[in-house]
Design a protein around this motif. Structure first.
Motif, PDB file in Angstrom:
ATOM      1  N   PRO B 158     -10.322  -6.272  -3.167  1.00  0.00           N
ATOM      2  CA  PRO B 158      -9.637  -6.867  -2.011  1.00  0.00           C
ATOM      3  C   PRO B 158     -10.589  -7.401  -0.952  1.00  0.00           C
ATOM      4  O   PRO B 158     -10.324  -8.440  -0.345  1.00  0.00           O
ATOM      5  CB  PRO B 158      -8.803  -5.703  -1.468  1.00  0.00           C
ATOM      6  CG  PRO B 158      -8.603  -4.804  -2.617  1.00  0.00           C
ATOM      7  CD  PRO B 158      -9.814  -4.944  -3.476  1.00  0.00           C
ATOM      8  N   LEU B 159     -11.697  -6.698  -0.746  1.00  0.00           N
ATOM      9  CA  LEU B 159     -12.654  -7.182   0.255  1.00  0.00           C
ATOM     10  C   LEU B 159     -13.196  -8.549  -0.136  1.00  0.00           C
ATOM     11  O   LEU B 159     -13.219  -9.494   0.660  1.00  0.00           O
ATOM     12  CB  LEU B 159     -13.800  -6.188   0.417  1.00  0.00           C
ATOM     13  CG  LEU B 159     -14.954  -6.628   1.324  1.00  0.00           C
ATOM     14  CD1 LEU B 159     -14.453  -7.004   2.708  1.00  0.00           C
ATOM     15  CD2 LEU B 159     -16.003  -5.536   1.434  1.00  0.00           C
ATOM     16  N   LEU B 160     -13.632  -8.667  -1.399  1.00  0.00           N
ATOM     17  CA  LEU B 160     -14.170  -9.950  -1.852  1.00  0.00           C
ATOM     18  C   LEU B 160     -13.098 -11.033  -1.792  1.00  0.00           C
ATOM     19  O   LEU B 160     -13.374 -12.183  -1.442  1.00  0.00           O
ATOM     20  CB  LEU B 160     -14.723  -9.804  -3.272  1.00  0.00           C
ATOM     21  CG  LEU B 160     -15.981  -8.949  -3.383  1.00  0.00           C
ATOM     22  CD1 LEU B 160     -16.326  -8.677  -4.832  1.00  0.00           C
ATOM     23  CD2 LEU B 160     -17.160  -9.616  -2.690  1.00  0.00           C
ATOM     24  N   CYS B 161     -11.880 -10.641  -2.127  1.00  0.00           N
ATOM     25  CA  CYS B 161     -10.789 -11.619  -2.089  1.00  0.00           C
ATOM     26  C   CYS B 161     -10.594 -12.129  -0.669  1.00  0.00           C
ATOM     27  O   CYS B 161     -10.491 -13.338  -0.437  1.00  0.00           O
ATOM     28  CB  CYS B 161      -9.501 -10.962  -2.588  1.00  0.00           C
ATOM     29  SG  CYS B 161      -8.126 -12.096  -2.655  1.00  0.00           S
ATOM     30  N   ARG B 198      -6.489  -6.906  -8.796  1.00  0.00           N
ATOM     31  CA  ARG B 198      -5.765  -7.939  -8.048  1.00  0.00           C
ATOM     32  C   ARG B 198      -6.719  -8.667  -7.095  1.00  0.00           C
ATOM     33  O   ARG B 198      -6.685  -9.890  -6.982  1.00  0.00           O
ATOM     34  CB  ARG B 198      -4.607  -7.317  -7.270  1.00  0.00           C
ATOM     35  CG  ARG B 198      -3.793  -8.343  -6.481  1.00  0.00           C
ATOM     36  CD  ARG B 198      -2.612  -7.711  -5.801  1.00  0.00           C
ATOM     37  NE  ARG B 198      -1.578  -7.369  -6.752  1.00  0.00           N
ATOM     38  CZ  ARG B 198      -1.100  -6.146  -6.931  1.00  0.00           C
ATOM     39  NH1 ARG B 198      -1.568  -5.145  -6.219  1.00  0.00           N
ATOM     40  NH2 ARG B 198      -0.148  -5.914  -7.818  1.00  0.00           N
ATOM     41  N   GLY B 199      -7.554  -7.882  -6.424  1.00  0.00           N
ATOM     42  CA  GLY B 199      -8.512  -8.479  -5.493  1.00  0.00           C
ATOM     43  C   GLY B 199      -9.465  -9.431  -6.198  1.00  0.00           C
ATOM     44  O   GLY B 199      -9.715 -10.548  -5.733  1.00  0.00           O
ATOM     45  N   VAL B 200      -9.978  -9.000  -7.346  1.00  0.00           N
ATOM     46  CA  VAL B 200     -10.935  -9.838  -8.075  1.00  0.00           C
ATOM     47  C   VAL B 200     -10.279 -11.131  -8.529  1.00  0.00           C
ATOM     48  O   VAL B 200     -10.844 -12.219  -8.374  1.00  0.00           O
ATOM     49  CB  VAL B 200     -11.508  -9.060  -9.278  1.00  0.00           C
ATOM     50  CG1 VAL B 200     -12.240  -9.997 -10.219  1.00  0.00           C
ATOM     51  CG2 VAL B 200     -12.443  -7.974  -8.807  1.00  0.00           C
ATOM     52  N   VAL B 201      -9.075 -11.030  -9.078  1.00  0.00           N
ATOM     53  CA  VAL B 201      -8.388 -12.241  -9.538  1.00  0.00           C
ATOM     54  C   VAL B 201      -8.125 -13.161  -8.352  1.00  0.00           C
ATOM     55  O   VAL B 201      -8.287 -14.383  -8.446  1.00  0.00           O
ATOM     56  CB  VAL B 201      -7.080 -11.885 -10.268  1.00  0.00           C
ATOM     57  CG1 VAL B 201      -6.283 -13.138 -10.581  1.00  0.00           C
ATOM     58  CG2 VAL B 201      -7.381 -11.145 -11.551  1.00  0.00           C
ATOM     59  N   GLY B 202      -7.736 -12.573  -7.231  1.00  0.00           N
ATOM     60  CA  GLY B 202      -7.522 -13.377  -6.026  1.00  0.00           C
ATOM     61  C   GLY B 202      -8.795 -14.100  -5.602  1.00  0.00           C
ATOM     62  O   GLY B 202      -8.772 -15.287  -5.268  1.00  0.00           O
ATOM     63  N   ARG B 369       3.975  -6.327  -2.877  1.00  0.00           N
ATOM     64  CA  ARG B 369       2.595  -6.771  -2.893  1.00  0.00           C
ATOM     65  C   ARG B 369       1.926  -6.417  -1.582  1.00  0.00           C
ATOM     66  O   ARG B 369       2.511  -6.575  -0.533  1.00  0.00           O
ATOM     67  CB  ARG B 369       2.538  -8.286  -3.061  1.00  0.00           C
ATOM     68  CG  ARG B 369       2.556  -8.690  -4.506  1.00  0.00           C
ATOM     69  CD  ARG B 369       2.285 -10.151  -4.625  1.00  0.00           C
ATOM     70  NE  ARG B 369       3.131 -10.917  -3.729  1.00  0.00           N
ATOM     71  CZ  ARG B 369       2.985 -12.218  -3.561  1.00  0.00           C
ATOM     72  NH1 ARG B 369       2.037 -12.859  -4.188  1.00  0.00           N
ATOM     73  NH2 ARG B 369       3.770 -12.887  -2.757  1.00  0.00           N
ATOM     74  N   SER B 370       0.743  -5.946  -1.679  1.00  0.00           N
ATOM     75  CA  SER B 370       0.006  -5.667  -0.449  1.00  0.00           C
ATOM     76  C   SER B 370      -1.308  -6.412  -0.494  1.00  0.00           C
ATOM     77  O   SER B 370      -1.760  -6.802  -1.553  1.00  0.00           O
ATOM     78  CB  SER B 370      -0.261  -4.170  -0.331  1.00  0.00           C
ATOM     79  OG  SER B 370      -1.017  -3.760  -1.438  1.00  0.00           O
ATOM     80  N   GLU B 371      -1.899  -6.593   0.636  1.00  0.00           N
ATOM     81  CA  GLU B 371      -3.221  -7.181   0.756  1.00  0.00           C
ATOM     82  C   GLU B 371      -3.347  -8.543   0.110  1.00  0.00           C
ATOM     83  O   GLU B 371      -4.384  -8.902  -0.433  1.00  0.00           O
ATOM     84  CB  GLU B 371      -4.271  -6.230   0.176  1.00  0.00           C
ATOM     85  CG  GLU B 371      -4.371  -5.016   1.046  1.00  0.00           C
ATOM     86  CD  GLU B 371      -5.142  -3.905   0.371  1.00  0.00           C
ATOM     87  OE1 GLU B 371      -6.318  -3.802   0.673  1.00  0.00           O
ATOM     88  OE2 GLU B 371      -4.554  -3.179  -0.406  1.00  0.00           O
ATOM     89  N   GLU B 372      -2.253  -9.318   0.141  1.00  0.00           N
ATOM     90  CA  GLU B 372      -2.357 -10.702  -0.290  1.00  0.00           C
ATOM     91  C   GLU B 372      -2.954 -11.474   0.870  1.00  0.00           C
ATOM     92  O   GLU B 372      -2.363 -11.517   1.929  1.00  0.00           O
ATOM     93  CB  GLU B 372      -0.962 -11.252  -0.578  1.00  0.00           C
ATOM     94  CG  GLU B 372      -0.748 -11.676  -2.006  1.00  0.00           C
ATOM     95  CD  GLU B 372      -1.432 -12.982  -2.335  1.00  0.00           C
ATOM     96  OE1 GLU B 372      -0.745 -14.016  -2.229  1.00  0.00           O
ATOM     97  OE2 GLU B 372      -2.609 -12.958  -2.677  1.00  0.00           O
TER      98      GLU B 372
END
Lengths: 374, 375
Positions: B158-161, B198-202, B369-372
């Motif tokens: 998520p951070l990288l996203c 999820r974060g990485v894909v984002g 969904r969270s952190e989108e």
């Protein structure tokens, strides 16, 4: 001092002067002017060189100094691409066991590089590992180790070494490129493994279908004793294709065609002349007589008495267990013959014997055996 | 909400208690007291009201930050946990950003990633965090290297996203002189943490907005496409001639191959591939690598309307005709005013449809969904 006159030749020469014709070679012999170091130094013929060498490698110097000398010597050889001698020199340097880990790391790394170019990847890798132990931040050692793993096709280890190197210098181009390459090769390897697995399974499946078809037709197989072990699924374990094809020189195998019919490799033996004929794919529903018509459309060269006409032949198979002969009806199909209660297919290749009708040879052959005629 | 005298008194009581807690957190209170206080703070931060109370005590925030970096592991753990919860509160943003160097120093630890991930949902904060990373020296490198650990922190994705929502964040991830985006790719299939995946894909999807990097991304140096397609591929067998067209990673997949379970992640993967088809060269490469085969099978299997729509759109692009001259790069095309308005109203309709579907999902009890990050 003497002077060579403008016309050359003549004149007195001073002691130790070069001869005008061989001066280049003589110059080469003087250590100071040598362009290349001779591989072996013969103390008798080159006393100055031997003297210098003993000065350089004087054991009275500390081990670190000596190790450094050997390192330099190794580097010289390396530059000249004489990798074998480079390895020797570095090894001597390491033997000094000097207390300088940095120097030893360099010696290992350089020796590893030389070994690499000699194609000794395992030795090169050992050196890289040693170098890395002595100095973990020695980037050249890490790169060398990664390169060795690449050559040895240990792609996972290559990637791990690249990662280690990138932790030291995240922008080292060789490592970034090698990592990408190793990753790609690793994924290709994984695919090859998956493919092999799928292909093996398919092959296994097809074997099972084949065995089922044979069993369905009540055809009996005789196993060749074989040393190989092949896996066969539980249900068909009593019949295995193990050794099924061992006798067949052409490698032809029984197979199911697109219409679901079996095609067998069939061997015709002519004991009278010790000759054979081989039909690679005899359709199970085709008749013997039809094949004989084709096979003997022209009489074979060994048939000197010109007797092997299709209408003149008798076909038999031998029941080896009971040493009995059974005559075949040539108008029968292969399937009918194979389904004979005393017919056993040996080594996956049905065999049939052909004799000239009522020939003396056949009489002799049959003597002592029970013959079942049509 | 009408205020009653009882409530005002209660609020005062709570504020006083919070102030007391802040005192117990301060360095003066002594180690044992601080540890207990940190644990209490963590418990308090479990709900929104508690969080607001804590944020209202700047001294408490400062003390927590100090404990987080401090020598006592149990206190640090509690403090960090509390800070992660607090970082979800907009009111906490400024105090936390003020302590950015301290937070950056705690990277790549998991909780620190969590705090920063929450902070970076807001673009301005993300910008400051990126600047802080760059000025601190190593930039994104420690985060990228943390990906190489056996168990990377789940908040790293998520951070990288969230960092990748900014162009400068994407630049860092698309650094060609390093092994950068390549490190993200294996995580599109990472099973141990949905949040991280999820974060990485984002992040990857966001990176695909940089169309100048498409050729590089699709080349062997990165080879992004197989990693985007793998989670979308199932166990279906292809005939041999089709199989050999696919990228190596998608060939001969085992019979127990599962597709990505989360519909929103499937959608993001499709969006990323869609972005890669913006240029003519990109379309050609994506087509040539047999993408259509995977999408065809996905379309048969897919049930979620939003994902189906994305899948259909992408298939259209792959099998449709090439756009006319002047339209080679779909991200650069100038859209006439009326067409623009039409498209926007269509988009609105689609969004409403998806909102309806999403609400249905929530009512049925699946996790929202969270952190989108906002794009």
């Amino acid at each position: 001092m003497a002077e060579a006159g403008p016309g050359g030749g003549g004149g007195t020469r001073y002691r130790g002067a070069f001869h005008p014709d061989t001066w280049e070679e003589e110059l080469e012999a003087i250590p100071m002017f040598m362009k290349r170091c001779p591989a072996e130094i013969d103390a008798a013929r080159q006393p100055e060189l031997a003297c210098l060498q003993s000065l350089l490698f004087d054991e009275e110097q500390g081990p670190a100094e000596l190790a450094r000398m050997y390192k330099n010597e190794g580097n010289e050889y390396f530059r000249e691409r004489d990798y074998r001698r480079a390895v020797v020199a570095y090894t001597e340097g390491l033997k000094k066991k000097c207390e300088d880990p940095e120097l030893n790391a360099v010696l290992h790394t350089n020796r590893g590089a030389a070994q690499f170019y000699l194609g000794n990847y395992r030795s090169a890798l050992n050196d890289a590992v040693q170098a890395k132990k002595l100095k973990p931040t020695h980037l050249k050692a890490v790169i060398r180790g990664a390169l060795c793993h690449m050559e040895l096709k240990n792609f996972s280890e290559a990637i791990a070494w690249c990662e280690e190197g990138l932790r030291i210098d995240s922008k080292e181009k060789k490592l970034v490129e090698m990592r990408a390459k190793a990753d790609k090769l690793k994924r290709a390897e994984e695919r090859d493994a998956r493919k092999a697995k799928v292909m093996k399974k398919k092959e296994q499946c097809q074997k099972e279908i084949l065995l089922a078809a044979i069993k369905e037709r009540n055809i009996k197989l005789v196993l060749e004793p074989s040393n190989e072990e092949e896996e066969v699924s539980g249900g068909l374990a009593e019949i295995s294709l193990d050794g099924f094809h061992s006798d067949n020189a052409t490698g032809a195998k029984v197979h199911l065609d697109a219409d679901g019919n079996l095609n067998w490799p069939v061997l015709f033996l002519y004991p009278e002349h010790e000759q054979t004929d081989f039909i690679a794919a005899f359709h199970e529903n085709s008749r013997f007589i039809d094949h004989l018509m084709v096979m003997f459309a022209e009489l074979p060269p060994w048939d000197l008495e010109r007797k092997y006409l299709p209408s003149n032949l008798e076909l038999y198979f031998e029941d080896e267990e009971r040493t009995e002969m059974y005559e075949l009806n040539a108008e029968h199909t292969l399937l009918q013959v194979l389904q004979h209660e005393r017919y056993f297919v040996k080594a996956g290749t049905p065999t049939v014997l052909a004799f000239v009708k009522r020939s003396p040879f056949s009489k002799k052959y049959f003597s002592g055996k029970k013959v079942h005629r049509l | 909400m009408l205020e009653t005298p009882g409530m005002a008194a209660k609020e005062k009581e709570e504020a006083a208690a919070a102030a007391e807690l802040a005192e117990l957190l301060s360095p003066a209170a002594g180690q044992a007291a601080r540890e207990g206080a940190a644990e209490a703070a963590l418990a308090l931060s479990g709900d929104a009201a508690g969080r607001r109370l804590l944020v209202g005590q700047p001294a408490a925030m400062a003390a927590l930050l100090e404990l987080a970096a401090g020598p006592s592991p149990p206190a640090a753990r509690h403090a960090l946990g509390c800070l992660v919860n607090l970082s979800a509160e907009p009111a906490a943003r400024e105090p936390l950003l003020a302590a950015l160097p301290a937070l950056l120093g705690l990277l790549p630890g998991g909780p620190a990633c969590g705090v920063l991930a929450n902070l970076c949902r807001e673009r301005g904060a993300a910008r400051r965090v990126l600047r802080g990373l760059r000025e601190g020296g190593p930039g994104l490198e420690p985060l990228l290297q943390a990906l190489g650990q056996p168990r990377p922190p789940s908040q790293l994705g998520p951070l990288l996203c969230n960092l990748s929502q900014l162009p400068e964040g994407r630049r860092g991830l698309l650094d060609r002189s390093r092994c950068s985006v390549q490190r993200l790719l294996p995580f599109t299939q990472y099973q141990d943490s949905v949040v991280h995946r999820r974060g990485v894909v984002g992040a990857l999807r966001n990176c695909c907005f940089e169309y100048e990097d498409h050729e590089w991304l699709l080349s062997e140096e990165v080879d992004i496409l197989p990693f985007l397609l793998l989670p979308l591929a199932g166990p279906e067998e292809f005939p041999e001639d089709e199989m050999e067209r696919l990228p190596v990673d998608l060939q001969y997949l085992p019979q127990d191959k599962q597709r990505e379970e989360e519909p929103d992640i499937r959608k993001m993967l499709l969006e990323a591939i869609m972005l890669l088809t913006a240029t003519k060269a990109g379309r050609h490469t994506v087509r040539e690598k047999g993408t259509y085969l995977i999408l065809r099978e996905l379309h048969r299997w897919e049930r979620e309307p939003a994902v189906l729509a994305a899948c259909e759109k992408l298939i259209q692009v792959l099998i449709g005709d090439e756009p006319g001259p002047g339209m080679e790069n779909l991200l650069e095309v100038n859209i006439p005013e009326e067409v623009e308005q039409q498209l926007q109203s269509l988009d609105r309709e689609e969004e409403e449809e998806q909102e309806r579907w999403r609400r249905e999902q929530e009512e049925r009890g699946s996790t929202p969904r969270s952190e989108e990050p906002s794009r």
